[in-house]
Design a protein around this motif. Sequence first.
Motif, PDB file in Angstrom:
ATOM      1  N   MET A 181     -14.625  37.983  -3.913  1.00  0.00           N
ATOM      2  CA  MET A 181     -16.057  37.701  -3.992  1.00  0.00           C
ATOM      3  C   MET A 181     -16.438  36.588  -3.006  1.00  0.00           C
ATOM      4  O   MET A 181     -15.709  35.617  -2.848  1.00  0.00           O
ATOM      5  CB  MET A 181     -16.367  37.262  -5.434  1.00  0.00           C
ATOM      6  N   LYS A 182     -17.566  36.770  -2.333  1.00  0.00           N
ATOM      7  CA  LYS A 182     -18.029  35.738  -1.402  1.00  0.00           C
ATOM      8  C   LYS A 182     -18.533  34.518  -2.161  1.00  0.00           C
ATOM      9  O   LYS A 182     -19.039  34.647  -3.269  1.00  0.00           O
ATOM     10  CB  LYS A 182     -19.216  36.274  -0.587  1.00  0.00           C
ATOM     11  N   THR A 188     -30.074  32.880   6.643  1.00  0.00           N
ATOM     12  CA  THR A 188     -28.637  32.857   6.947  1.00  0.00           C
ATOM     13  C   THR A 188     -28.180  31.401   6.971  1.00  0.00           C
ATOM     14  O   THR A 188     -28.908  30.568   7.490  1.00  0.00           O
ATOM     15  CB  THR A 188     -28.387  33.502   8.331  1.00  0.00           C
ATOM     16  N   PRO A 189     -27.006  31.054   6.459  1.00  0.00           N
ATOM     17  CA  PRO A 189     -25.969  31.919   5.884  1.00  0.00           C
ATOM     18  C   PRO A 189     -25.916  31.903   4.355  1.00  0.00           C
ATOM     19  O   PRO A 189     -24.855  31.837   3.794  1.00  0.00           O
ATOM     20  CB  PRO A 189     -24.706  31.300   6.457  1.00  0.00           C
ATOM     21  N   PRO A 205     -21.591  27.241  10.441  1.00  0.00           N
ATOM     22  CA  PRO A 205     -21.503  26.188   9.420  1.00  0.00           C
ATOM     23  C   PRO A 205     -21.660  24.767   9.953  1.00  0.00           C
ATOM     24  O   PRO A 205     -21.338  24.481  11.096  1.00  0.00           O
ATOM     25  CB  PRO A 205     -20.097  26.371   8.851  1.00  0.00           C
ATOM     26  N   GLY A 208     -21.654  27.108   5.543  1.00  0.00           N
ATOM     27  CA  GLY A 208     -21.511  28.512   5.930  1.00  0.00           C
ATOM     28  C   GLY A 208     -20.114  29.073   5.702  1.00  0.00           C
ATOM     29  O   GLY A 208     -19.956  30.267   5.452  1.00  0.00           O
ATOM     30  N   ILE A 209     -19.095  28.222   5.778  1.00  0.00           N
ATOM     31  CA  ILE A 209     -17.725  28.727   5.586  1.00  0.00           C
ATOM     32  C   ILE A 209     -17.531  29.137   4.123  1.00  0.00           C
ATOM     33  O   ILE A 209     -17.157  30.268   3.816  1.00  0.00           O
ATOM     34  CB  ILE A 209     -16.675  27.658   5.979  1.00  0.00           C
ATOM     35  N   GLN A 227     -19.671  32.142   3.045  1.00  0.00           N
ATOM     36  CA  GLN A 227     -19.367  33.463   3.604  1.00  0.00           C
ATOM     37  C   GLN A 227     -17.972  33.961   3.271  1.00  0.00           C
ATOM     38  O   GLN A 227     -17.707  35.155   3.365  1.00  0.00           O
ATOM     39  CB  GLN A 227     -19.522  33.434   5.137  1.00  0.00           C
ATOM     40  N   MET A 228     -17.049  33.051   2.934  1.00  0.00           N
ATOM     41  CA  MET A 228     -15.669  33.506   2.744  1.00  0.00           C
ATOM     42  C   MET A 228     -15.486  34.168   1.375  1.00  0.00           C
ATOM     43  O   MET A 228     -16.256  33.933   0.452  1.00  0.00           O
ATOM     44  CB  MET A 228     -14.686  32.346   2.893  1.00  0.00           C
ATOM     45  N   MET A 229     -14.463  35.025   1.306  1.00  0.00           N
ATOM     46  CA  MET A 229     -14.103  35.636   0.031  1.00  0.00           C
ATOM     47  C   MET A 229     -12.773  35.055  -0.423  1.00  0.00           C
ATOM     48  O   MET A 229     -11.866  34.884   0.381  1.00  0.00           O
ATOM     49  CB  MET A 229     -13.951  37.144   0.175  1.00  0.00           C
ATOM     50  N   GLU A 230     -12.700  34.771  -1.713  1.00  0.00           N
ATOM     51  CA  GLU A 230     -11.468  34.294  -2.324  1.00  0.00           C
ATOM     52  C   GLU A 230     -11.416  34.820  -3.735  1.00  0.00           C
ATOM     53  O   GLU A 230     -12.407  35.314  -4.257  1.00  0.00           O
ATOM     54  CB  GLU A 230     -11.468  32.751  -2.402  1.00  0.00           C
TER      55      GLU A 230
END
Lengths: 354, 184
Positions: free
Chosen positions: A1-2, A25-26, A113, A167-168, A171-174
């Motif tokens: 999931m973002k 954005t973002p 970011p 932004g990091i 936007q990232m998924m973990e």
Amino acid sequence: MKGNEAIAEAAIREGVDAYFGYPITPQSEVIEYLMSEKPHERTGMVVLQAESELAAINMVYGAAGTGRKVMTSSSSPGISLKMEGISYIAGSELPCVIVNVVRGGPGLGTIQPGQCDYFQATKGGGHGDYRLIVLAPASVQEMADFIETGYDLAFKYRNPVMILSDGIIGQMMEKVELKPQKKRFTPEEIINKYPWATTGKPKSRERNIITSLELIAAKQEAFNQKLIKKYQEIQENEIKYEALNTDDADYILVAYGSVARICMNAMEEARAKGIKVGLIRPITLFPFPTPIISKLADKVKGFMSVEMSAGQMVEDIRLAVNGRKPVEFYGRQGGMIPAPEDIVIALEQKLIGG
Amino acid sequence: MTEEIIIAGFGGQGVLSMGKILAYSGLMQGQDVSWMPSYGPEMRGGTSNVTVIISDHRISSPILFKYDTAIILNQPSMDKFESMVKPGGLLIYDPNGITRHPERKDITVCKVDATKTAGEMGNQKIFNMIVLGGFLKMKPIVKLENVMAGLKKSLPERHHKLLPLNEEAIKKGIEIIDIINQAN
């Protein structure tokens, strides 16, 4: 999931009553996810795309006055637009959660970011003597967890809370573990829990008035002093940070959010070279973890703040260290991201070599 | 075990979704994963990349500057990422559209003719799964059954009828990947 989706899902599960926002954005996935999940069917939560950021924050202001759990999110330029409303919300002592998924600035800047809104988040941003409680998540898990933490603090102190992400992390998924669904409070529960809220006037009490206006100077000063006392209480009770390898450290890196994760790699690289480096990751930016940094200043050789900014948090570290040890800064701007290798080089050149 | 991977190519080649499937596969076998896309102007056309980390431990930085594996699908990405593979690492590329082939001798270089093969199999969209198959041959860090479970999770249900075709594409990739240079 973002990260952005985790915030949105956590808000539904927290039993948030309303979200008012405007895409940018973002962080647009927050409102996108909320819209697609149809939370009005799941919990009755209202999700509304306002006509502008100004409208969104003033909807938050109004709804927060009724004792509801209200939320908005945006990214840097949008948060600037919301600043007037945030000052009014702080001046009216209302709880709410505001998410800023920071991008590089100033102006429209970049969509990449950044951490360049630290001053704005922790030192005001809007006008007047006020403080936000500022939480800085460093993982998708914390994006989700800080919704609950945020509402707990916002209602405990009747104060707006900002989740300062970037932004990091957005936007990232973990991997993320979500909390079970909480029930939204009923109108009766709100009347009982929050006697200050504008829930309709019964005969038994005076009118509740939500305002930030007070024209009599002495009364306004008394209100300001009440706020000061509240902020002191927050500083005494609510500091959160993570300390890694500080026991034997000669040098301390200080970083929050995504940059703290990059600093973990830098710390490993430095330790592989025999440099004893520790890391302090402030989780609350206001209240700032001044006591631990002050304590470490007596035993380490120096500090370096690492930020995706031109050097903002470094000022709070210098205040905490108060001239006892050198406090250096390494940063990247414009959406560029510091590399662990460059952090170690900066540490060697600025602190160890000097 | 920690595997740090960059996948880079043109927007629309399925770079981000290949990364997502890989990350979900790791998740399915209980590992820690992170998936960090380039979300900038790239996703509005041009080049696109995603960093995927699969690890047995807590992942520190989701952003990397050196990689165990680079999967490269266009020339601009070759120019940018060839030098960022760790010595002894792996570079996989599709030669379609590549004008300057990888030159490093200290890394393992593999070629996978995925664009051509996808054309032969009659569906250009499975291109990325052929590439993924090639990667799994070289680095079997996730089991095929977990990849299929990951694929099922990341594909919307209406596309689930395409699962067998995707599996076939992964197997094809395993079959056709070609080692050009072995790291010494």
